[in-house]
Write an enzyme that holds these catalytic residues in place. Sequence first.
Site, PDB file in Angstrom:
ATOM      1  N   GLU A 289     -93.239   2.800  79.519  1.00 37.30           N
ATOM      2  CA  GLU A 289     -94.640   2.645  79.098  1.00 37.30           C
ATOM      3  C   GLU A 289     -95.611   3.177  80.143  1.00 37.30           C
ATOM      4  OE1 GLU A 289     -95.665  -1.366  77.913  1.00 37.30           O
ATOM      5  OE2 GLU A 289     -94.888  -1.052  75.902  1.00 37.30           O
ATOM      6  N   HIS A 310     -66.596   3.638  79.493  1.00 35.77           N
ATOM      7  CA  HIS A 310     -65.681   3.870  78.369  1.00 35.77           C
ATOM      8  C   HIS A 310     -66.447   4.206  77.095  1.00 35.77           C
ATOM      9  CE1 HIS A 310     -62.168   2.480  80.715  1.00 35.77           C
ATOM     10  NE2 HIS A 310     -63.142   1.896  81.391  1.00 35.77           N
ATOM     11  N   LYS A 424     -98.025   0.408  65.074  1.00 37.63           N
ATOM     12  CA  LYS A 424     -98.731  -0.776  64.561  1.00 37.63           C
ATOM     13  C   LYS A 424     -99.658  -0.373  63.422  1.00 37.63           C
ATOM     14  CE  LYS A 424     -98.920  -3.210  68.982  1.00 37.63           C
ATOM     15  NZ  LYS A 424     -99.782  -3.638  70.064  1.00 37.63           N
TER      16      LYS A 424
HETATM   17  O1  PA5 Z   1     -96.982  -3.827  78.971  1.00 40.47           O
HETATM   18  C1  PA5 Z   1     -97.684  -4.191  78.051  1.00 40.47           C
HETATM   19  O2  PA5 Z   1     -98.893  -4.445  78.217  1.00 40.47           O
HETATM   20  C2  PA5 Z   1     -97.132  -4.410  76.649  1.00 40.47           C
HETATM   21  O3  PA5 Z   1     -95.824  -3.995  76.498  1.00 40.47           O
HETATM   22  C3  PA5 Z   1     -97.233  -5.878  76.274  1.00 40.47           C
HETATM   23  O4  PA5 Z   1     -96.543  -6.626  77.216  1.00 40.47           O
HETATM   24  C4  PA5 Z   1     -96.684  -6.183  74.893  1.00 40.47           C
HETATM   25  O5  PA5 Z   1     -97.185  -5.300  73.947  1.00 40.47           O
HETATM   26  C5  PA5 Z   1     -97.027  -7.620  74.487  1.00 40.47           C
HETATM   27  O6  PA5 Z   1     -98.414  -7.794  74.468  1.00 40.47           O
HETATM   28  P1  PA5 Z   1     -99.105  -9.202  74.403  1.00 40.47           P
HETATM   29  O7  PA5 Z   1     -98.746  -9.967  75.616  1.00 40.47           O
HETATM   30  O8  PA5 Z   1    -100.576  -8.921  74.317  1.00 40.47           O
HETATM   31  O9  PA5 Z   1     -98.600  -9.898  73.151  1.00 40.47           O
END
Ligand code: PA5
Length: 447
Positions: A289, A310, A424
């Site tokens: 990310e 394996h 989303k």
């Molecule tokens: O790194 C990030 O910000 C995202 O991956 C969030 O952790 C994830 O989308 C979950 O978001 P939230 O804590 O708002 O539910």
Amino acid sequence: MDKIKLNYEKALGFVSEEKVLSFKEDLQKHNEALQNKTGKGNDFLGWVNLPSSISEEMISKVEATAAQLKGKNIDIFVVVGIGGSYLGAKAVIDALSDSFAALKDNGNPLVLFAGQNISEDYLYELRELLKNKEYAMAVISKSGTTTEPALAFRLLKQDIEEKYGKEEAAQRIVAVTDAERGALKTLATEEGYETFVIPDDVGGRYSVLTPVGLIAIAVAGFSIREFIQGAKDMEVATGVDVAFEDNIAAQYAAVRNALYQDGKLIEILVNYNPKLHYVAEWWKQLYGESEGKEGKGIFPASVDFTSDLHSMGQYIQEGERKLFETVITVNNPDREVRVPSDEANLDSLNFLAGKRVDEVNKMAELGTMLAHVDGGVPNMLIELPKLNEYFIGQLLYFFERACGLSGYVLDVNPFDQPGVEAYKKNMFALLEKPGFEEETKKIKERL
Ligand code: PA5
């Protein structure tokens, strides 16, 4: 201080030391930008000094909450969250737990997770399990609006209220969310849940050292103080005053970017201890990310060796030569098992008699590293003296610091994740969510 180590010797046959050192000056500037909050995404740099700035009050509140929940003699603690709101706790707890904790009673509740998928089977089966167990929950979402945990919590909240009554249920639910905004904050206030705040300037995947990770780790029976201390020592060890030659976060960022520029597009995080499987999952989110944007970024993958030798071993040895590996090794296992001698020796393993199983594992590790290097796969090695709270704290902070640095080398904002919105939007359009009428029309034309 005993410290985790990075060894990148086995990458140097692929990129020169000069190439690695060519990142040195820039990395110093990037480290200062992280420290002084002057780089890209600088409103999300609260994690940089988090270990050294966690207050005693916060640590005590987390410990007291964990003790209060455990005081209810719970069998299970369910953590509802996804992405950064789940992977950190899962990684730490799995790394430190008995491999068969689920089937043994060690006096601590079993931590299970929900809201990290939308599987109907998973939710059904979890709810069935909880019917006959004593349990409590944490619902964790910074935004408070993420679909997966919101959906799971809607179901689990009804169940826990039905089982214990609304008042007692509220005593068994802890909310971790944004300070002011967000649906979860409103709900937590209305219902009177114990609430912890995710600081505004700490993004999900950098939040394991906030209550997001700490509560579940404490409930599982591990020392959050040792964990924080490890991270704190690594914060110092990777700080702006530390020279490149001693700064393993800067070195890791330099080597992986040198390899990337040389066409190594995929990094595989390797472990030889299945307890580290979720550390790799956490790492994949952190690096995927943070770096995968603007058409750039190393693709983070992972394997559990020797199991995956394996399955994936063949590809790594002889497939496309776009890979490099970063191996996490644990120097000392917690337990001791020796290979017994066998009179019949039908399996021809008597040559190992008397040796520790870990010695066999270590030779598999060394042999694999040399084979993969021979096959054209550069290797780096991260050494942990042992698996405990302190060194896991060091490891996770090391990866965070290196990720911030590496993202800056790549010239992206390592602290946003705009690409996560695309699925989303489509999902909401397909589910005909109010407000998505235009998108619904458009997406249906494509089907
Ligand atoms: O790194 C990030 O910000 C995202 O991956 C969030 O952790 C994830 O989308 C979950 O978001 P939230 O804590 O708002 O539910």
